[in-house]
Design a protein around this motif. Structure first.
Motif, PDB file in Angstrom:
ATOM      1  N   ALA A 171       1.182  -1.025   0.082  1.00  0.00           N
ATOM      2  CA  ALA A 171      -0.138   0.247  -0.140  1.00  0.00           C
ATOM      3  C   ALA A 171       1.209   1.514   0.149  1.00  0.00           C
ATOM      4  CB  ALA A 171      -0.814  -0.820   1.200  1.00  0.00           C
ATOM      5  N   TRP A 172       2.163   1.282  -1.159  1.00  0.00           N
ATOM      6  CA  TRP A 172       2.728   1.709  -1.300  1.00  0.00           C
ATOM      7  C   TRP A 172       2.513   3.800  -1.372  1.00  0.00           C
ATOM      8  CZ3 TRP A 172       2.628   5.284  -5.432  1.00  0.00           C
ATOM      9  CH2 TRP A 172       1.796   4.410  -5.883  1.00  0.00           C
ATOM     10  N   PRO A 173       0.735   3.533  -1.907  1.00  0.00           N
ATOM     11  CA  PRO A 173       0.712   5.345  -1.759  1.00  0.00           C
ATOM     12  C   PRO A 173      -0.216   5.949  -0.423  1.00  0.00           C
ATOM     13  CG  PRO A 173      -0.841   3.649  -3.276  1.00  0.00           C
ATOM     14  CD  PRO A 173       0.176   3.305  -2.688  1.00  0.00           C
ATOM     15  N   VAL A 174      -0.081   5.301   0.630  1.00  0.00           N
ATOM     16  CA  VAL A 174      -0.209   5.645   2.394  1.00  0.00           C
ATOM     17  C   VAL A 174       1.177   6.586   2.353  1.00  0.00           C
ATOM     18  CG1 VAL A 174      -0.241   5.460   4.972  1.00  0.00           C
ATOM     19  CG2 VAL A 174      -1.681   3.832   2.790  1.00  0.00           C
ATOM     20  N   ALA A 175       2.218   5.844   2.270  1.00  0.00           N
ATOM     21  CA  ALA A 175       3.955   6.331   2.061  1.00  0.00           C
ATOM     22  C   ALA A 175       3.859   8.223   1.878  1.00  0.00           C
ATOM     23  CB  ALA A 175       4.732   6.048   1.912  1.00  0.00           C
ATOM     24  N   GLY A 176       3.299   8.132   0.771  1.00  0.00           N
ATOM     25  CA  GLY A 176       2.827   9.682   0.092  1.00  0.00           C
ATOM     26  C   GLY A 176       1.592  10.829   0.764  1.00  0.00           C
ATOM     27  N   PHE A 177       1.116  10.289   1.383  1.00  0.00           N
ATOM     28  CA  PHE A 177      -0.104  11.039   1.892  1.00  0.00           C
ATOM     29  C   PHE A 177       1.027  11.424   3.520  1.00  0.00           C
ATOM     30  CE2 PHE A 177      -2.952   8.663  -0.534  1.00  0.00           C
ATOM     31  CZ  PHE A 177      -3.980   9.786  -0.892  1.00  0.00           C
ATOM     32  N   PHE A 178       1.516  10.838   3.803  1.00  0.00           N
ATOM     33  CA  PHE A 178       2.176  10.913   5.374  1.00  0.00           C
ATOM     34  C   PHE A 178       2.732  11.781   5.273  1.00  0.00           C
ATOM     35  CE2 PHE A 178       1.162   6.296   6.679  1.00  0.00           C
ATOM     36  CZ  PHE A 178       0.943   6.906   8.478  1.00  0.00           C
ATOM     37  N   GLY A 179       3.732  11.922   3.557  1.00  0.00           N
ATOM     38  CA  GLY A 179       5.142  12.677   3.525  1.00  0.00           C
ATOM     39  C   GLY A 179       4.084  13.925   2.979  1.00  0.00           C
ATOM     40  N   ILE A 180       2.753  14.349   2.647  1.00  0.00           N
ATOM     41  CA  ILE A 180       2.150  15.077   2.140  1.00  0.00           C
ATOM     42  C   ILE A 180       1.225  15.731   3.645  1.00  0.00           C
ATOM     43  CG2 ILE A 180      -0.787  15.928   1.974  1.00  0.00           C
ATOM     44  CD1 ILE A 180      -0.045  14.232  -0.779  1.00  0.00           C
ATOM     45  N   ASP A 181       1.899  15.213   4.541  1.00  0.00           N
ATOM     46  CA  ASP A 181       1.609  15.692   6.173  1.00  0.00           C
ATOM     47  C   ASP A 181       2.511  16.409   6.964  1.00  0.00           C
ATOM     48  OD1 ASP A 181      -1.544  14.600   6.116  1.00  0.00           O
ATOM     49  OD2 ASP A 181      -0.434  12.984   7.406  1.00  0.00           O
ATOM     50  N   VAL A 182       3.280  15.611   6.058  1.00  0.00           N
ATOM     51  CA  VAL A 182       5.271  16.729   6.771  1.00  0.00           C
ATOM     52  C   VAL A 182       5.272  17.752   5.676  1.00  0.00           C
ATOM     53  CG1 VAL A 182       7.560  16.239   7.084  1.00  0.00           C
ATOM     54  CG2 VAL A 182       6.080  14.462   7.361  1.00  0.00           C
ATOM     55  N   LEU A 183       4.686  17.797   5.024  1.00  0.00           N
ATOM     56  CA  LEU A 183       4.628  19.106   4.011  1.00  0.00           C
ATOM     57  C   LEU A 183       3.494  19.875   4.603  1.00  0.00           C
ATOM     58  CD1 LEU A 183       5.537  20.142   1.608  1.00  0.00           C
ATOM     59  CD2 LEU A 183       4.231  20.009   0.659  1.00  0.00           C
ATOM     60  N   ALA A 184       2.394  19.931   4.806  1.00  0.00           N
ATOM     61  CA  ALA A 184       1.940  20.671   5.461  1.00  0.00           C
ATOM     62  C   ALA A 184       2.471  21.747   6.571  1.00  0.00           C
ATOM     63  CB  ALA A 184       0.371  20.028   5.756  1.00  0.00           C
ATOM     64  N   LEU A 185       2.268  20.405   7.318  1.00  0.00           N
ATOM     65  CA  LEU A 185       2.983  21.049   8.958  1.00  0.00           C
ATOM     66  C   LEU A 185       4.051  21.889   8.028  1.00  0.00           C
ATOM     67  CD1 LEU A 185       3.267  20.961  11.663  1.00  0.00           C
ATOM     68  CD2 LEU A 185       4.247  18.939  11.875  1.00  0.00           C
ATOM     69  N   PHE A 186       5.103  21.430   7.478  1.00  0.00           N
ATOM     70  CA  PHE A 186       6.150  22.583   6.823  1.00  0.00           C
ATOM     71  C   PHE A 186       5.184  24.092   6.582  1.00  0.00           C
ATOM     72  CE2 PHE A 186       9.453  24.459   4.455  1.00  0.00           C
ATOM     73  CZ  PHE A 186      10.195  24.953   5.250  1.00  0.00           C
ATOM     74  N   ILE A 187       4.991  23.774   5.808  1.00  0.00           N
ATOM     75  CA  ILE A 187       3.703  25.034   5.319  1.00  0.00           C
ATOM     76  C   ILE A 187       3.316  25.857   7.123  1.00  0.00           C
ATOM     77  CG2 ILE A 187       2.211  25.880   3.704  1.00  0.00           C
ATOM     78  CD1 ILE A 187       3.359  23.747   1.594  1.00  0.00           C
ATOM     79  N   ALA A 188       3.202  25.270   7.635  1.00  0.00           N
ATOM     80  CA  ALA A 188       1.932  26.108   8.589  1.00  0.00           C
ATOM     81  C   ALA A 188       2.988  26.631   9.179  1.00  0.00           C
ATOM     82  CB  ALA A 188       1.410  25.129   9.206  1.00  0.00           C
ATOM     83  N   PHE A 189       4.056  25.877   9.490  1.00  0.00           N
ATOM     84  CA  PHE A 189       5.363  26.591  10.710  1.00  0.00           C
ATOM     85  C   PHE A 189       6.213  27.324   9.148  1.00  0.00           C
ATOM     86  CE2 PHE A 189       5.907  22.785  13.630  1.00  0.00           C
ATOM     87  CZ  PHE A 189       5.196  23.065  14.160  1.00  0.00           C
ATOM     88  N   HIS A 190       6.341  27.588   8.220  1.00  0.00           N
ATOM     89  CA  HIS A 190       6.738  28.467   7.370  1.00  0.00           C
ATOM     90  C   HIS A 190       6.029  30.216   8.381  1.00  0.00           C
ATOM     91  CE1 HIS A 190       8.839  30.670   4.455  1.00  0.00           C
ATOM     92  NE2 HIS A 190       7.979  30.850   4.119  1.00  0.00           N
ATOM     93  N   VAL A 191       4.300  29.539   7.595  1.00  0.00           N
ATOM     94  CA  VAL A 191       3.358  30.787   7.788  1.00  0.00           C
ATOM     95  C   VAL A 191       3.679  31.669   9.056  1.00  0.00           C
ATOM     96  CG1 VAL A 191       1.271  31.649   7.183  1.00  0.00           C
ATOM     97  CG2 VAL A 191       2.112  30.055   5.626  1.00  0.00           C
ATOM     98  N   ASN A 192       3.513  30.580  10.282  1.00  0.00           N
ATOM     99  CA  ASN A 192       3.711  31.289  11.374  1.00  0.00           C
ATOM    100  C   ASN A 192       4.718  31.919  12.269  1.00  0.00           C
ATOM    101  OD1 ASN A 192       3.015  31.319  14.358  1.00  0.00           O
ATOM    102  ND2 ASN A 192       4.056  29.425  14.487  1.00  0.00           N
ATOM    103  N   PHE A 193       5.816  31.776  11.230  1.00  0.00           N
ATOM    104  CA  PHE A 193       7.348  32.009  11.619  1.00  0.00           C
ATOM    105  C   PHE A 193       7.547  33.872  10.496  1.00  0.00           C
ATOM    106  CE2 PHE A 193       9.727  28.039  12.145  1.00  0.00           C
ATOM    107  CZ  PHE A 193       9.146  28.280  13.635  1.00  0.00           C
ATOM    108  N   ARG A 194       6.838  33.215   9.483  1.00  0.00           N
ATOM    109  CA  ARG A 194       6.519  35.095   8.574  1.00  0.00           C
ATOM    110  C   ARG A 194       5.981  35.899   9.315  1.00  0.00           C
ATOM    111  NH1 ARG A 194       5.553  33.691   2.523  1.00  0.00           N
ATOM    112  NH2 ARG A 194       7.617  34.203   2.518  1.00  0.00           N
TER     113      ARG A 194
END
Length: 157
Positions: free
Chosen positions: A40-63
């Motif tokens: 079920a390798w597509p699930v790994a992609g969704f984990f990556g999307i979650d990490v990316l979303a968290l990174f973007i949220a922190f980036h906006v917060n720091f800005r």
């Protein structure tokens, strides 16, 4: 007489951000390994999307943390400089003799709003502070305005 810079509070600094993102990445990788092994390798992609979303949220917060207000009170001028997180600057100047501090109080929550008012113009200040911090700031700024008025009155005599 008075010089204060107000910045938004951020509880997580750059080192804390690195630690949190490292832990989240490791947890995502470890959690996605069983799914990849089972096919079920597509699930790994969704984990990556979650990490990316968290990174973007922190980036906006720091800005947004780049915003600040600086208030300077002298016997001849009240100077307010507001800089938004985009870098846009707004400057407000007034004579301390004509400037009053307007408060919006709530008996349950404390000081909810604080504004400088002069000649029909009103500008909100210290909106980044908590009600308790805003209360202390209002006391200090009110004392500085009163001192500036007294200083201006003594200079006129």
């Amino acid at each position: 007489m008075f010089d204060a810079t107000i910045t938004p509070h951020r509880s997580l600094g750059p080192n804390g951000f690195r630690i949190v993102m490292t832990l989240v990445c490791l947890a995502s990788i470890v959690s996605s390994i069983p799914f990849v092994v089972l096919g079920a390798w597509p699930v790994a992609g969704f984990f990556g999307i979650d990490v990316l979303a968290l990174f973007i949220a922190f980036h906006v917060n720091f800005r947004h943390a780049r915003a600040f207000e600086r208030i300077i009170v002298t016997p001849i001028e009240v100077f307010l400089r507001k800089v938004s997180h985009h870098g846009r600057e707004a400057i407000w100047r007034s004579n301390p003799a004509w400037t009053k501090l307007e408060r919006v109080d709530d008996e349950d929550y404390g000081l909810l709003g604080l504004s400088l008012v002069s000649r029909g113009q009103r500008v909100a200040v210290a909106s980044q502070l908590s009600p308790r911090e805003r209360e202390g700031f209002a006391d200090a700024l009110g004392s500085a305005l009163a001192s500036a008025r007294r200083g201006a009155d003594l200079g006129a005599v």
